[in-house]
Enzyme design. Structure first.
Site, PDB file in Angstrom:
ATOM      1  CD  GLU A 202     -14.663  20.921 -13.475  1.00  0.00           C
ATOM      2  OE1 GLU A 202     -14.376  21.136 -14.661  1.00  0.00           O
ATOM      3  OE2 GLU A 202     -14.299  19.906 -12.842  1.00  0.00           O
TER       4      GLU A 202
ATOM      5  CG  HIS B 128      -7.334  19.971  -9.690  1.00  0.00           C
ATOM      6  ND1 HIS B 128      -7.283  18.618  -9.415  1.00  0.00           N
ATOM      7  CD2 HIS B 128      -8.495  20.172 -10.351  1.00  0.00           C
ATOM      8  CE1 HIS B 128      -8.360  18.029  -9.901  1.00  0.00           C
ATOM      9  NE2 HIS B 128      -9.120  18.954 -10.476  1.00  0.00           N
TER      10      HIS B 128
ATOM     11  CG  HIS C  29      -4.771  22.009 -18.700  1.00  0.00           C
ATOM     12  ND1 HIS C  29      -5.245  22.437 -19.912  1.00  0.00           N
ATOM     13  CD2 HIS C  29      -3.790  21.120 -18.997  1.00  0.00           C
ATOM     14  CE1 HIS C  29      -4.605  21.828 -20.903  1.00  0.00           C
ATOM     15  NE2 HIS C  29      -3.713  21.022 -20.363  1.00  0.00           N
TER      16      HIS C  29
ATOM     17  CG  HIS D  51     -12.328  18.820  -8.198  1.00  0.00           C
ATOM     18  ND1 HIS D  51     -12.466  18.825  -9.577  1.00  0.00           N
ATOM     19  CD2 HIS D  51     -13.532  19.200  -7.701  1.00  0.00           C
ATOM     20  CE1 HIS D  51     -13.687  19.196  -9.892  1.00  0.00           C
ATOM     21  NE2 HIS D  51     -14.357  19.430  -8.778  1.00  0.00           N
TER      22      HIS D  51
ATOM     23  CB  THR E  65     -14.023  17.349 -14.708  1.00  0.00           C
ATOM     24  OG1 THR E  65     -12.893  17.930 -14.053  1.00  0.00           O
ATOM     25  CG2 THR E  65     -15.011  16.830 -13.680  1.00  0.00           C
TER      26      THR E  65
ATOM     27  CG  HIS F  70     -12.002  22.959 -11.934  1.00  0.00           C
ATOM     28  ND1 HIS F  70     -11.555  22.641 -13.191  1.00  0.00           N
ATOM     29  CD2 HIS F  70     -11.781  21.863 -11.166  1.00  0.00           C
ATOM     30  CE1 HIS F  70     -11.086  21.407 -13.201  1.00  0.00           C
ATOM     31  NE2 HIS F  70     -11.202  20.905 -11.971  1.00  0.00           N
TER      32      HIS F  70
END
Length: 306
Positions: free
Chosen positions: A126, A114, A83, A139, A218, A116
């Site tokens: 995000e 991590h 992910h 994050h 999230t 995004h």
């Protein structure tokens, strides 16, 4: 070093396995994306991410966020969990890094961080600022001192996550140590060690200005257990580093089209903002006190009138 199991027990729970949600049962595609996630992901009223807009934001007198132990250098492990790319191992350091201040009640120890991102430069983060996105967002996930992960998931302040926006620029120093190893974690399940890593490199030079609100994870099951701190100042990522991120593969072995969740309504929540120039000593000065008083009074009058 530490075993992969011990390093990633908490990150895997946080990112791909909350209360029985398996890694393979959700993603960001048409058939398994955020619109299909169950439980709090659909019914929660304090969901993350959000669009941070001026009309929803109040100036607040909060202490700075203290990033304790972030200047240490030690070994960590980076893993592609299908992910995102998550980096962990901080809890095994001799003096584990933690955050305090910033209106947090207690110490929160760094578990992992991590990223995004999206395929296009106008999307990826995000959180949004006034409806606009950055190309990526980082994050830093922290667990409150004295709590287990299960206990933390059931408290509104069990976790503290620091969000950092990434902006495309010539300097790639913030992600340099990580970027050197990204080619080793292209496929889900790949992991690699980073011998010398300093968490402070992931933060902007100025961390005084930030947004604060209560929200959620999230990713499934979107537990509403997070005290969010979103730094106003971004860090930089080079075009080459961003291209490296975009080559990371998901569970199906395909490059991520995106791995960010859409924004959610505040549902009555207010966002607190600490400006960089706020300082207790300056606040005590007459000129600054008057300026701040006028700002607060204007905000109150606007609410009454409109």
């Amino acid at each position: 070093m530490h075993s992969p199991l011990s390093s990633f027990t908490i990150p895997l729970i946080l990112l791909v396995q909350s209360y029985g949600v398996s890694a393979a049962s959700w993603g960001y595609g048409y058939n398994d994306g955020p619109q299909t996630w169950k439980g709090d992901c659909q019914t929660g009223l304090r969901q993350t991410p959000i669009d941070i807009r001026t009309m929803d934001t109040d100036y607040a007198l909060m202490d700075r966020v203290n990033f304790i132990g972030y200047d240490q250098v030690d070994e960590v492990t980076m893993q592609n969990n299908g992910h995102t790319v998550a980096t962990a191992g901080f809890t095994e350091w001799k003096n584990p890094p933690y955050v305090s201040g910033g209106a947090l009640q207690g110490k929160y120890f760094l578990q992992q961080f991590h990223l995004h991102w999206g395929k296009k430069d106008h999307e990826g983060s995000e959180h949004k600022i006034g409806g606009l996105s950055y190309p990526a967002e980082l994050h830093l996930v922290h667990l409150k001192e004295g709590l287990t992960i299960t206990e933390a998931m059931n408290k509104s302040d069990g976790l503290a996550v620091v969000g950092v926006f990434l902006n495309i620029a010539e300097s790639g120093e913030p992600l340099a140590a990580m970027a050197d190893k990204l080619d080793d974690v292209i496929y889900a399940g790949n992991e690699t060690d980073i011998d010398r890593f300093r968490p402070r490199s992931l933060l902007p030079s100025v961390t005084d200005a930030f947004y604060r609100y209560e929200g959620s994870l999230t990713t499934p099951g979107c537990s509403e257990a997070v005290q969010w701190i979103v730094l106003a100042e971004p860090i930089t990522i080079t075009r080459k580093q961003l291209d490296q991120l975009r080559k990371i593969r998901n569970m199906e072995g395909e490059e991520h089209e995106k791995n960010f969740r859409p924004t959610f309504p505040l549902n009555g929540r207010r966002i607190r903002f600490r400006p960089a120039q706020y300082d207790r000593l300056r606040f005590c000065s007459s000129s600054y006190s008057l300026s701040f008083f006028i700002t607060v009074l204007s905000t109150l009058l606007a609410k009454i009138i409109f």
